[in-house]
Design an enzyme around this catalytic site. Sequence first.
Site, PDB file in Angstrom:
ATOM      1  N   LEU A  22      34.529  36.807  39.770  1.00 45.37           N
ATOM      2  CA  LEU A  22      34.381  35.905  40.974  1.00 45.37           C
ATOM      3  C   LEU A  22      33.984  36.692  41.949  1.00 45.37           C
ATOM      4  O   LEU A  22      33.405  36.116  42.971  1.00 45.37           O
ATOM      5  CB  LEU A  22      35.686  35.298  41.103  1.00 45.37           C
ATOM      6  CG  LEU A  22      36.011  34.207  39.974  1.00 45.37           C
ATOM      7  CD1 LEU A  22      37.492  33.671  40.308  1.00 45.37           C
ATOM      8  CD2 LEU A  22      35.108  33.086  40.119  1.00 45.37           C
ATOM      9  N   GLY A  23      34.520  37.751  42.201  1.00 46.92           N
ATOM     10  CA  GLY A  23      34.188  38.942  43.251  1.00 46.92           C
ATOM     11  C   GLY A  23      34.898  40.200  43.162  1.00 46.92           C
ATOM     12  O   GLY A  23      35.769  40.379  42.147  1.00 46.92           O
ATOM     13  N   ARG A  24      34.615  40.980  44.082  1.00 43.71           N
ATOM     14  CA  ARG A  24      35.441  42.418  43.967  1.00 43.71           C
ATOM     15  C   ARG A  24      35.680  42.566  45.298  1.00 43.71           C
ATOM     16  O   ARG A  24      35.322  42.497  46.283  1.00 43.71           O
ATOM     17  CB  ARG A  24      34.581  43.533  43.193  1.00 43.71           C
ATOM     18  CG  ARG A  24      33.252  43.045  42.892  1.00 43.71           C
ATOM     19  CD  ARG A  24      32.243  44.124  42.539  1.00 43.71           C
ATOM     20  NE  ARG A  24      31.200  43.330  41.637  1.00 43.71           N
ATOM     21  CZ  ARG A  24      30.903  43.732  40.503  1.00 43.71           C
ATOM     22  NH1 ARG A  24      31.520  44.946  40.057  1.00 43.71           N
ATOM     23  NH2 ARG A  24      29.966  43.076  39.808  1.00 43.71           N
ATOM     24  N   GLY A  82      38.329  46.136  47.518  1.00 46.82           N
ATOM     25  CA  GLY A  82      38.662  47.586  47.449  1.00 46.82           C
ATOM     26  C   GLY A  82      39.547  47.810  46.388  1.00 46.82           C
ATOM     27  O   GLY A  82      39.619  49.172  45.851  1.00 46.82           O
ATOM     28  N   PHE A  83      40.451  47.006  45.540  1.00 43.39           N
ATOM     29  CA  PHE A  83      41.173  47.164  44.664  1.00 43.39           C
ATOM     30  C   PHE A  83      41.048  46.761  43.194  1.00 43.39           C
ATOM     31  O   PHE A  83      41.608  47.089  42.484  1.00 43.39           O
ATOM     32  CB  PHE A  83      42.627  46.812  45.034  1.00 43.39           C
ATOM     33  CG  PHE A  83      43.033  47.320  46.286  1.00 43.39           C
ATOM     34  CD1 PHE A  83      43.597  48.706  46.126  1.00 43.39           C
ATOM     35  CD2 PHE A  83      42.828  46.848  47.461  1.00 43.39           C
ATOM     36  CE1 PHE A  83      43.937  49.157  47.266  1.00 43.39           C
ATOM     37  CE2 PHE A  83      43.224  47.635  48.877  1.00 43.39           C
ATOM     38  CZ  PHE A  83      43.789  48.850  48.646  1.00 43.39           C
ATOM     39  N   GLY A  84      39.723  46.478  43.037  1.00 43.83           N
ATOM     40  CA  GLY A  84      39.124  46.050  41.671  1.00 43.83           C
ATOM     41  C   GLY A  84      38.429  44.659  41.603  1.00 43.83           C
ATOM     42  O   GLY A  84      38.117  44.361  42.496  1.00 43.83           O
ATOM     43  N   LYS A  85      38.450  44.151  40.360  1.00 36.81           N
ATOM     44  CA  LYS A  85      37.676  42.934  40.416  1.00 36.81           C
ATOM     45  C   LYS A  85      38.682  41.464  39.918  1.00 36.81           C
ATOM     46  O   LYS A  85      39.567  41.787  39.555  1.00 36.81           O
ATOM     47  CB  LYS A  85      36.603  43.148  39.181  1.00 36.81           C
ATOM     48  CG  LYS A  85      35.940  44.042  39.202  1.00 36.81           C
ATOM     49  CD  LYS A  85      34.783  44.375  37.859  1.00 36.81           C
ATOM     50  CE  LYS A  85      34.057  45.494  38.099  1.00 36.81           C
ATOM     51  NZ  LYS A  85      33.641  46.308  36.906  1.00 36.81           N
ATOM     52  N   VAL A  86      38.007  40.626  40.241  1.00 37.32           N
ATOM     53  CA  VAL A  86      38.536  39.347  40.313  1.00 37.32           C
ATOM     54  C   VAL A  86      37.729  38.364  39.214  1.00 37.32           C
ATOM     55  O   VAL A  86      36.816  38.303  39.664  1.00 37.32           O
ATOM     56  CB  VAL A  86      38.817  38.579  41.549  1.00 37.32           C
ATOM     57  CG1 VAL A  86      39.720  37.089  41.266  1.00 37.32           C
ATOM     58  CG2 VAL A  86      39.588  39.293  42.539  1.00 37.32           C
ATOM     59  N   ASP A 137      44.367  42.791  57.086  1.00 36.90           N
ATOM     60  CA  ASP A 137      42.934  42.548  56.423  1.00 36.90           C
ATOM     61  C   ASP A 137      42.464  41.286  56.740  1.00 36.90           C
ATOM     62  O   ASP A 137      42.070  40.727  55.700  1.00 36.90           O
ATOM     63  CB  ASP A 137      42.997  43.075  55.062  1.00 36.90           C
ATOM     64  CG  ASP A 137      41.547  43.606  54.489  1.00 36.90           C
ATOM     65  OD1 ASP A 137      40.893  43.941  55.530  1.00 36.90           O
ATOM     66  OD2 ASP A 137      41.501  43.975  53.568  1.00 36.90           O
TER      67      ASP A 137
HETATM   68  N1  LIG Z   1      42.021  32.653  43.773  1.00 37.26           N
HETATM   69  C1  LIG Z   1      40.772  32.984  43.745  1.00 37.26           C
HETATM   70  N2  LIG Z   1      39.649  31.870  43.538  1.00 37.26           N
HETATM   71  C2  LIG Z   1      38.519  32.214  43.626  1.00 37.26           C
HETATM   72  N3  LIG Z   1      37.799  33.620  44.061  1.00 37.26           N
HETATM   73  C3  LIG Z   1      38.919  34.333  44.481  1.00 37.26           C
HETATM   74  C4  LIG Z   1      40.158  34.421  44.384  1.00 37.26           C
HETATM   75  N4  LIG Z   1      40.838  35.394  44.497  1.00 37.26           N
HETATM   76  C5  LIG Z   1      39.775  36.269  45.085  1.00 37.26           C
HETATM   77  N5  LIG Z   1      38.611  35.677  44.893  1.00 37.26           N
HETATM   78  C6  LIG Z   1      37.060  36.432  44.917  1.00 37.26           C
HETATM   79  O1  LIG Z   1      37.314  37.959  44.755  1.00 37.26           O
HETATM   80  C7  LIG Z   1      37.223  38.626  46.132  1.00 37.26           C
HETATM   81  C8  LIG Z   1      38.269  39.547  45.965  1.00 37.26           C
HETATM   82  O2  LIG Z   1      39.574  39.333  46.223  1.00 37.26           O
HETATM   83  P1  LIG Z   1      40.746  39.882  46.980  1.00 37.26           P
HETATM   84  O3  LIG Z   1      42.042  39.384  46.648  1.00 37.26           O
HETATM   85  O4  LIG Z   1      40.315  39.978  48.374  1.00 37.26           O
HETATM   86  O5  LIG Z   1      40.708  41.383  46.299  1.00 37.26           O
HETATM   87  P2  LIG Z   1      40.714  42.976  47.213  1.00 37.26           P
HETATM   88  O6  LIG Z   1      42.168  43.165  47.439  1.00 37.26           O
HETATM   89  O7  LIG Z   1      40.059  43.755  46.016  1.00 37.26           O
HETATM   90  O8  LIG Z   1      39.861  42.659  48.450  1.00 37.26           O
HETATM   91  C9  LIG Z   1      37.266  37.534  47.073  1.00 37.26           C
HETATM   92  O9  LIG Z   1      36.710  37.934  48.197  1.00 37.26           O
HETATM   93  C10 LIG Z   1      36.871  36.388  46.366  1.00 37.26           C
HETATM   94  O10 LIG Z   1      35.520  36.261  46.444  1.00 37.26           O
HETATM   95 MG   LIG Z   2      39.964  41.038  49.948  1.00 34.89          MG
END
Ligand SMILES: Nc1ncnc2c1ncn2[C@@H]1O[C@H](COP(=O)(O)OP(=O)(O)O)[C@@H](O)[C@H]1O
Ligand SMILES: [Mg+2]
Length: 383
Positions: A145-147, A149-153, A267
């Site tokens: 769904l996204g990435r 600084g700390f990994g992938k989601v 952040d």
């Molecule tokens: N609950 C969620 N539902 C849909 N997309 C999500 C969700 N959580 C994170 N994402 C996607 O993943 C990206 C990174 O998540 P985030 O929690 O901000 O991680 P990091 O700590 O690595 O920055 C977000 O910008 C978003 O695009």
């Molecule tokens: Mg983030």
Amino acid sequence: MYLGYLLETHSGVLRRFSLRELQVATDNFSRKNKLGRDYFGIVYKGQLADGSLVAVNRLKDPHRGTEPQFEKQLTSLKHKNLLIVQGFCMAPTERLIVYPYMANRSRAHQLRAEEDPEVHSGQLKMFSLRELQVATDGFSNKNILGRGGFGKVYKGRLADGSLVAVKRHREERSPGGELQFQTEIEMSINAVHHRNLLKLRGFCMTPTELLLVHPYMANGSVASRLRERLPTEPPLDWPTRRQIALVSARGLSYLHDHCDPKIIHRDFKAANILLDEEFEAVLGDFGLAKLIDCGDTYATTAVRGTIGHIAPEYLSTGKYSEKTDVFGYGITLLELITGKRAFDPARHANGDNVMLLDWFSCAGTGRSSWCRAHLDASRHGVP
Ligand SMILES: Nc1ncnc2c1ncn2[C@@H]1O[C@H](COP(=O)(O)OP(=O)(O)O)[C@@H](O)[C@H]1O
Ligand SMILES: [Mg+2]
């Protein structure tokens, strides 16, 4: 006090035991019940009157301390042990912490959801790795769904049919990464209490994996909606952008004004604001969040955050406060209005400022015609 706060908000999670009760349970801290020792004290096996087994940590003298010290201690232990503390006992000469007992396992083992998939801690579920592997199709790339600084989601579907977002911390388990993981869990507990903060359903911790499970937000992050939307997706219209600004401010204000100790997000940015199926915004990503004790106006630390969003005084002094988040919020408003990145090296090529704030505050700001010309070109319904 924070302990009082935890007890109030998580009643049922922490129980206050009497000293007598724990003396009986452990056969007066008998040597035969000794399970081991850790940094804080000696751990005994015990059986409560209801027959349930517990591990009782009897704190060493230097750790017993005064009541406020113990409260702090308990809070940090709760933090360290990811909320599986069952209760505590405060007596004039004793400070005891009670955990659920797991046969033949150290406390570290207790945390490994893989081995105890059904353990629930408060409102959080400890997921098994298997469960999350199945949900995300083995962390398949097509589910990313996204990435950050700390990994992938990853997007996932649990066995009960519900959709989740599984945040997988980077493969290598650095001490910093673990701290961030724990911070996210602790802060998310507070988030449960506000509709504009991203909830945490649970987590999974194994020797090689740190995973957080959040509800899936169908419309992704505000940043992706502003800048990476598919041609089939309509741009965010003006009323929606205004609503995002409003409700994310409510989430932030809850962290600052209603949490005790207050929480500084550190952040705040469009990439950390998520949108559900109704385009209602929630603030997420508590990985950098910090607590500030009541009475303190700021705290000092190594500067963390995202370039373009970091408040100048925080950058130069390392002191963060609510104002740090207010600055991040202001830059997010500019992102919402212009659709541009807070920091974009590509602007350099056109002779423009790479920092959005500088770009926006260049000569002409204030003149409505100039402002209108710089509003996001893909806007809809601009008044
Ligand atoms: N609950 C969620 N539902 C849909 N997309 C999500 C969700 N959580 C994170 N994402 C996607 O993943 C990206 C990174 O998540 P985030 O929690 O901000 O991680 P990091 O700590 O690595 O920055 C977000 O910008 C978003 O695009
Ligand atoms: Mg983030």
